[in-house]
Design a protein around this motif. Structure first.
Motif, PDB file in Angstrom:
ATOM      1  N   LEU A 226       0.806  -1.219   0.000  1.00 56.71           N
ATOM      2  CA  LEU A 226       0.000   0.000   0.000  1.00 56.71           C
ATOM      3  C   LEU A 226       0.838   1.268   0.000  1.00 56.71           C
ATOM      4  O   LEU A 226       0.519   2.231  -0.706  1.00 56.71           O
ATOM      5  N   PHE A 227       1.918   1.303   0.804  1.00 54.64           N
ATOM      6  CA  PHE A 227       2.544   2.586   1.115  1.00 54.64           C
ATOM      7  C   PHE A 227       4.005   2.722   0.701  1.00 54.64           C
ATOM      8  O   PHE A 227       4.544   3.832   0.744  1.00 54.64           O
ATOM      9  N   ASP A 228       4.672   1.629   0.299  1.00 56.62           N
ATOM     10  CA  ASP A 228       6.097   1.763  -0.031  1.00 56.62           C
ATOM     11  C   ASP A 228       6.333   2.743  -1.178  1.00 56.62           C
ATOM     12  O   ASP A 228       7.269   3.549  -1.123  1.00 56.62           O
ATOM     13  N   ALA A 229       5.533   2.694  -2.218  1.00 62.54           N
ATOM     14  CA  ALA A 229       5.767   3.583  -3.366  1.00 62.54           C
ATOM     15  C   ALA A 229       5.693   5.042  -2.938  1.00 62.54           C
ATOM     16  O   ALA A 229       6.514   5.873  -3.370  1.00 62.54           O
ATOM     17  N   SER A 230       4.728   5.385  -2.084  1.00 62.14           N
ATOM     18  CA  SER A 230       4.619   6.753  -1.593  1.00 62.14           C
ATOM     19  C   SER A 230       5.805   7.116  -0.700  1.00 62.14           C
ATOM     20  O   SER A 230       6.396   8.195  -0.830  1.00 62.14           O
ATOM     21  N   THR A 231       6.180   6.195   0.181  1.00 61.20           N
ATOM     22  CA  THR A 231       7.341   6.440   1.043  1.00 61.20           C
ATOM     23  C   THR A 231       8.601   6.638   0.222  1.00 61.20           C
ATOM     24  O   THR A 231       9.387   7.576   0.468  1.00 61.20           O
ATOM     25  N   PHE A 232       8.833   5.792  -0.779  1.00 57.84           N
ATOM     26  CA  PHE A 232      10.044   5.896  -1.577  1.00 57.84           C
ATOM     27  C   PHE A 232      10.076   7.211  -2.360  1.00 57.84           C
ATOM     28  O   PHE A 232      11.139   7.822  -2.540  1.00 57.84           O
ATOM     29  N   ARG A 233       8.918   7.657  -2.820  1.00 56.98           N
ATOM     30  CA  ARG A 233       8.852   8.946  -3.517  1.00 56.98           C
ATOM     31  C   ARG A 233       9.285  10.079  -2.593  1.00 56.98           C
ATOM     32  O   ARG A 233      10.075  10.952  -2.992  1.00 56.98           O
ATOM     33  N   HIS A 234       8.798  10.052  -1.367  1.00 58.51           N
ATOM     34  CA  HIS A 234       9.178  11.109  -0.422  1.00 58.51           C
ATOM     35  C   HIS A 234      10.670  11.051  -0.088  1.00 58.51           C
ATOM     36  O   HIS A 234      11.332  12.086   0.017  1.00 58.51           O
ATOM     37  N   LEU A 235      11.196   9.850   0.076  1.00 57.46           N
ATOM     38  CA  LEU A 235      12.620   9.717   0.389  1.00 57.46           C
ATOM     39  C   LEU A 235      13.483  10.206  -0.768  1.00 57.46           C
ATOM     40  O   LEU A 235      14.494  10.893  -0.563  1.00 57.46           O
ATOM     41  N   ASP A 236      13.101   9.872  -2.000  1.00 60.90           N
ATOM     42  CA  ASP A 236      13.842  10.376  -3.155  1.00 60.90           C
ATOM     43  C   ASP A 236      13.776  11.899  -3.239  1.00 60.90           C
ATOM     44  O   ASP A 236      14.770  12.558  -3.583  1.00 60.90           O
ATOM     45  N   ASP A 237      12.613  12.463  -2.908  1.00 59.21           N
ATOM     46  CA  ASP A 237      12.460  13.918  -2.937  1.00 59.21           C
ATOM     47  C   ASP A 237      13.383  14.618  -1.944  1.00 59.21           C
ATOM     48  O   ASP A 237      13.722  15.797  -2.122  1.00 59.21           O
ATOM     49  N   LEU A 238      13.775  13.906  -0.888  1.00 57.54           N
ATOM     50  CA  LEU A 238      14.674  14.489   0.111  1.00 57.54           C
ATOM     51  C   LEU A 238      16.132  14.450  -0.338  1.00 57.54           C
ATOM     52  O   LEU A 238      17.007  14.942   0.378  1.00 57.54           O
ATOM     53  N   GLY A 239      16.405  13.875  -1.498  1.00 60.98           N
ATOM     54  CA  GLY A 239      17.763  13.852  -2.021  1.00 60.98           C
ATOM     55  C   GLY A 239      18.607  12.697  -1.543  1.00 60.98           C
ATOM     56  O   GLY A 239      19.844  12.757  -1.617  1.00 60.98           O
ATOM     57  N   LEU A 240      17.985  11.641  -1.076  1.00 59.56           N
ATOM     58  CA  LEU A 240      18.717  10.466  -0.602  1.00 59.56           C
ATOM     59  C   LEU A 240      19.764  10.044  -1.623  1.00 59.56           C
ATOM     60  O   LEU A 240      19.473   9.898  -2.812  1.00 59.56           O
TER      61      LEU A 240
END
Length: 265
Positions: free
Chosen positions: A27-41
Protein backbone atom coordinates in the motif's frame (compact mmCIF):
# COMPACT_ATOMS: atom_id res chain seq x y z
CA UNK A 1 -11.74 -2.50 28.22
CA UNK A 2 -7.99 -2.69 27.78
CA UNK A 3 -5.65 -0.28 29.55
CA UNK A 4 -2.68 1.71 28.18
CA UNK A 5 -0.14 -0.40 30.04
CA UNK A 6 -1.09 -3.56 28.15
CA UNK A 7 1.23 -2.63 25.31
CA UNK A 8 1.08 -2.24 21.56
CA UNK A 9 -2.14 -3.70 20.14
CA UNK A 10 -0.55 -4.94 16.88
CA UNK A 11 2.33 -6.89 18.38
CA UNK A 12 5.06 -7.88 15.89
CA UNK A 13 5.42 -11.23 17.64
CA UNK A 14 1.98 -12.38 16.48
CA UNK A 15 1.91 -14.58 13.36
CA UNK A 16 -0.40 -12.17 11.49
CA UNK A 17 2.25 -9.44 11.65
CA UNK A 18 4.02 -10.76 8.55
CA UNK A 19 0.84 -10.50 6.49
CA UNK A 20 0.26 -6.97 7.80
CA UNK A 21 3.80 -5.91 6.89
CA UNK A 22 3.38 -7.29 3.37
CA UNK A 23 0.09 -5.43 2.91
CA UNK A 24 1.46 -2.18 4.33
CA UNK A 25 4.43 -2.44 1.97
CA UNK A 26 2.15 -2.96 -1.02
CA UNK A 27 0.00 0.00 0.00
CA UNK A 28 2.54 2.59 1.11
CA UNK A 29 6.10 1.76 -0.03
CA UNK A 30 5.77 3.58 -3.37
CA UNK A 31 4.62 6.75 -1.59
CA UNK A 32 7.34 6.44 1.04
CA UNK A 33 10.04 5.90 -1.58
CA UNK A 34 8.85 8.95 -3.52
CA UNK A 35 9.18 11.11 -0.42
CA UNK A 36 12.62 9.72 0.39
CA UNK A 37 13.84 10.38 -3.16
CA UNK A 38 12.46 13.92 -2.94
CA UNK A 39 14.67 14.49 0.11
CA UNK A 40 17.76 13.85 -2.02
CA UNK A 41 18.72 10.47 -0.60
CA UNK A 42 22.11 9.62 -2.07
CA UNK A 43 25.02 7.16 -1.84
CA UNK A 44 27.00 7.49 1.38
CA UNK A 45 24.12 8.70 3.56
CA UNK A 46 23.69 7.47 7.12
CA UNK A 47 20.03 6.55 7.69
CA UNK A 48 17.99 5.49 10.71
CA UNK A 49 14.81 3.52 9.98
CA UNK A 50 12.73 3.72 13.16
CA UNK A 51 10.17 1.01 13.91
CA UNK A 52 11.38 -0.91 10.89
CA UNK A 53 8.87 -3.76 11.11
CA UNK A 54 9.37 -5.66 7.85
CA UNK A 55 12.46 -5.46 5.61
CA UNK A 56 11.11 -3.62 2.54
CA UNK A 57 12.02 -0.01 3.40
CA UNK A 58 15.32 -1.05 5.01
CA UNK A 59 16.37 -2.99 1.90
CA UNK A 60 15.40 -0.11 -0.39
CA UNK A 61 17.39 2.39 1.71
CA UNK A 62 20.44 0.12 1.67
CA UNK A 63 20.28 -0.07 -2.12
CA UNK A 64 20.11 3.74 -2.37
CA UNK A 65 22.96 4.56 0.03
CA UNK A 66 25.20 1.83 -1.35
CA UNK A 67 28.30 0.28 0.21
CA UNK A 68 29.60 3.67 1.36
CA UNK A 69 26.41 4.34 3.35
CA UNK A 70 24.87 2.90 6.48
CA UNK A 71 21.31 1.99 7.50
CA UNK A 72 20.38 1.42 11.13
CA UNK A 73 17.04 -0.41 11.45
CA UNK A 74 15.46 -0.47 14.90
CA UNK A 75 12.25 -1.75 16.47
CA UNK A 76 10.97 -3.22 19.72
CA UNK A 77 10.86 -6.59 17.92
CA UNK A 78 13.39 -6.86 15.09
CA UNK A 79 12.62 -10.44 14.08
CA UNK A 80 10.80 -9.46 10.87
CA UNK A 81 13.64 -7.20 9.66
CA UNK A 82 16.56 -9.57 10.21
CA UNK A 83 16.55 -10.71 6.57
CA UNK A 84 17.71 -7.20 5.62
CA UNK A 85 20.92 -7.41 7.69
CA UNK A 86 24.09 -6.89 5.62
CA UNK A 87 27.39 -5.02 5.57
CA UNK A 88 25.33 -1.84 5.06
CA UNK A 89 22.35 -2.62 7.33
CA UNK A 90 22.62 -2.85 11.12
CA UNK A 91 19.64 -4.28 13.04
CA UNK A 92 19.15 -3.24 16.67
CA UNK A 93 16.43 -3.23 19.31
CA UNK A 94 15.47 0.31 20.36
CA UNK A 95 12.48 1.90 22.11
CA UNK A 96 12.11 5.36 20.60
CA UNK A 97 9.78 6.39 23.41
CA UNK A 98 12.31 5.57 26.13
CA UNK A 99 15.87 5.14 24.81
CA UNK A 100 18.46 7.78 23.96
CA UNK A 101 19.14 8.42 20.26
CA UNK A 102 21.73 6.18 18.62
CA UNK A 103 25.16 7.83 18.35
CA UNK A 104 26.89 9.09 15.24
CA UNK A 105 24.38 11.46 13.66
CA UNK A 106 22.21 10.69 10.64
CA UNK A 107 21.56 12.34 7.30
CA UNK A 108 18.06 10.84 7.29
CA UNK A 109 15.70 9.61 9.99
CA UNK A 110 12.44 7.96 8.88
CA UNK A 111 9.53 6.62 10.94
CA UNK A 112 6.32 5.23 9.41
CA UNK A 113 3.31 4.31 11.57
CA UNK A 114 5.42 4.64 14.72
CA UNK A 115 4.80 7.83 16.71
CA UNK A 116 1.01 7.51 16.55
CA UNK A 117 1.40 4.46 18.83
CA UNK A 118 4.02 5.90 21.24
CA UNK A 119 2.50 7.22 24.49
CA UNK A 120 5.22 9.87 24.98
CA UNK A 121 5.25 11.22 21.43
CA UNK A 122 6.96 14.48 22.39
CA UNK A 123 9.91 12.64 23.89
CA UNK A 124 10.12 10.32 20.90
CA UNK A 125 10.15 13.27 18.51
CA UNK A 126 12.96 14.93 20.46
CA UNK A 127 14.93 11.68 20.18
CA UNK A 128 14.48 11.60 16.38
CA UNK A 129 15.52 15.24 15.97
CA UNK A 130 18.51 14.78 18.29
CA UNK A 131 19.74 11.96 16.03
CA UNK A 132 20.03 14.26 12.99
CA UNK A 133 23.23 15.80 11.74
CA UNK A 134 23.08 19.52 10.84
CA UNK A 135 21.24 19.60 7.53
CA UNK A 136 19.78 16.13 8.17
CA UNK A 137 16.24 15.28 7.10
CA UNK A 138 13.41 13.81 9.15
CA UNK A 139 10.49 12.10 7.40
CA UNK A 140 7.52 11.18 9.59
CA UNK A 141 4.56 9.23 8.21
CA UNK A 142 1.53 8.49 10.35
CA UNK A 143 -2.07 7.56 9.72
CA UNK A 144 -4.92 9.80 10.85
CA UNK A 145 -7.88 7.45 11.51
CA UNK A 146 -9.94 10.28 12.98
CA UNK A 147 -9.62 12.28 9.77
CA UNK A 148 -11.40 9.54 7.79
CA UNK A 149 -12.97 7.00 10.18
CA UNK A 150 -14.75 4.70 7.71
CA UNK A 151 -13.28 1.59 6.16
CA UNK A 152 -16.25 1.33 3.74
CA UNK A 153 -16.84 4.81 2.34
CA UNK A 154 -19.91 3.58 0.45
CA UNK A 155 -21.99 2.14 3.31
CA UNK A 156 -24.66 0.69 1.05
CA UNK A 157 -25.74 -2.32 3.06
CA UNK A 158 -25.39 -4.39 6.25
CA UNK A 159 -22.01 -5.85 5.29
CA UNK A 160 -20.49 -2.40 4.92
CA UNK A 161 -22.19 -1.26 8.14
CA UNK A 162 -20.65 -4.20 10.00
CA UNK A 163 -17.23 -3.39 8.58
CA UNK A 164 -17.52 0.21 9.74
CA UNK A 165 -18.70 -0.85 13.20
CA UNK A 166 -15.72 -3.18 13.59
CA UNK A 167 -13.43 -0.37 12.41
CA UNK A 168 -14.85 1.88 15.14
CA UNK A 169 -14.18 -0.90 17.64
CA UNK A 170 -10.59 -1.21 16.36
CA UNK A 171 -10.07 2.53 16.85
CA UNK A 172 -11.46 2.25 20.38
CA UNK A 173 -8.90 -0.45 21.16
CA UNK A 174 -6.09 1.64 19.67
CA UNK A 175 -7.07 4.67 21.76
CA UNK A 176 -7.21 2.52 24.89
CA UNK A 177 -3.56 1.56 24.27
CA UNK A 178 -2.46 5.20 24.02
CA UNK A 179 -2.64 5.78 20.26
CA UNK A 180 -3.46 9.34 19.16
CA UNK A 181 -5.92 8.83 16.31
CA UNK A 182 -5.61 12.47 15.17
CA UNK A 183 -1.81 12.67 15.31
CA UNK A 184 -1.15 12.51 11.58
CA UNK A 185 -2.65 15.94 10.86
CA UNK A 186 -0.33 17.55 13.44
CA UNK A 187 2.93 16.43 11.79
CA UNK A 188 3.71 19.67 9.89
CA UNK A 189 3.21 21.72 13.05
CA UNK A 190 5.20 19.43 15.34
CA UNK A 191 8.13 19.42 12.90
CA UNK A 192 8.19 23.23 12.85
CA UNK A 193 7.88 23.38 16.64
CA UNK A 194 10.84 20.98 16.86
CA UNK A 195 12.98 23.56 15.04
CA UNK A 196 13.00 21.99 11.58
CA UNK A 197 12.82 24.08 8.43
CA UNK A 198 11.65 23.48 4.83
CA UNK A 199 8.65 21.55 6.17
CA UNK A 200 6.39 19.96 3.54
CA UNK A 201 3.53 17.49 3.87
CA UNK A 202 0.90 15.58 1.92
CA UNK A 203 -1.57 12.72 2.37
CA UNK A 204 -2.01 9.40 0.58
CA UNK A 205 -5.37 7.65 0.78
CA UNK A 206 -5.95 4.22 -0.82
CA UNK A 207 -9.66 3.56 -1.23
CA UNK A 208 -9.70 -0.01 -2.52
CA UNK A 209 -7.12 -2.59 -3.62
CA UNK A 210 -6.16 -6.21 -2.95
CA UNK A 211 -3.67 -4.91 -0.37
CA UNK A 212 -6.44 -3.06 1.48
CA UNK A 213 -8.33 -6.36 1.67
CA UNK A 214 -5.27 -8.29 2.84
CA UNK A 215 -4.49 -5.66 5.49
CA UNK A 216 -8.03 -5.77 6.88
CA UNK A 217 -8.10 -9.57 7.05
CA UNK A 218 -4.73 -9.75 8.83
CA UNK A 219 -5.60 -6.92 11.23
CA UNK A 220 -8.98 -8.36 12.24
CA UNK A 221 -7.45 -11.80 12.80
CA UNK A 222 -4.69 -10.24 14.90
CA UNK A 223 -7.04 -8.27 17.17
CA UNK A 224 -9.90 -10.79 17.23
CA UNK A 225 -9.30 -11.85 20.81
CA UNK A 226 -9.08 -8.24 21.98
CA UNK A 227 -12.34 -7.31 20.26
CA UNK A 228 -14.20 -10.20 21.84
CA UNK A 229 -12.62 -9.75 25.30
CA UNK A 230 -13.58 -6.06 25.31
CA UNK A 231 -17.18 -6.85 24.35
CA UNK A 232 -16.83 -4.87 21.12
CA UNK A 233 -17.72 -7.76 18.78
CA UNK A 234 -18.79 -11.38 18.87
CA UNK A 235 -17.02 -14.30 17.23
CA UNK A 236 -20.01 -14.68 14.91
CA UNK A 237 -19.76 -11.05 13.78
CA UNK A 238 -16.03 -11.38 13.17
CA UNK A 239 -16.51 -14.61 11.20
CA UNK A 240 -19.18 -12.92 9.07
CA UNK A 241 -16.96 -9.89 8.43
CA UNK A 242 -13.94 -12.03 7.48
CA UNK A 243 -16.11 -13.99 5.07
CA UNK A 244 -17.29 -10.71 3.53
CA UNK A 245 -13.70 -9.52 3.21
CA UNK A 246 -12.57 -12.78 1.63
CA UNK A 247 -15.42 -12.68 -0.89
CA UNK A 248 -13.98 -9.51 -2.42
CA UNK A 249 -17.32 -7.70 -2.43
CA UNK A 250 -16.29 -4.88 -0.10
CA UNK A 251 -14.44 -1.72 -1.16
CA UNK A 252 -12.10 -1.30 1.82
CA UNK A 253 -10.21 1.96 2.39
CA UNK A 254 -7.31 2.82 4.67
CA UNK A 255 -6.88 5.80 6.94
CA UNK A 256 -5.09 8.73 5.23
CA UNK A 257 -1.32 8.44 5.57
CA UNK A 258 0.19 11.86 6.33
CA UNK A 259 3.83 12.27 5.24
CA UNK A 260 5.73 15.28 6.57
CA UNK A 261 9.41 16.13 6.26
CA UNK A 262 11.73 18.83 7.54
CA UNK A 263 15.43 19.71 7.73
CA UNK A 264 17.59 20.43 10.75
CA UNK A 265 19.35 23.77 10.16
Amino acid sequence: MTSPDEGYLLDNAQPEAGSRFDALSALFDASTFRHLDDLGLAPGWRCWEVGAGGPSVVTWLADRVGPSGHVLATDLDTSWATTAASDVVEISRHDVGLDAPPPGGFDLVHARLVLVHVPDRERALRTLVAALRPGGRLLLEDADPALQPLICLDERGPDEALANRLRRAFRELLASRGADLAYGRTLPRVLREAGLTDVTSDAYFPITSPACTALEAATVRQIRGDLVAAGLATDAEIDRHLANVTSGGLDLATSPMISASGRLP
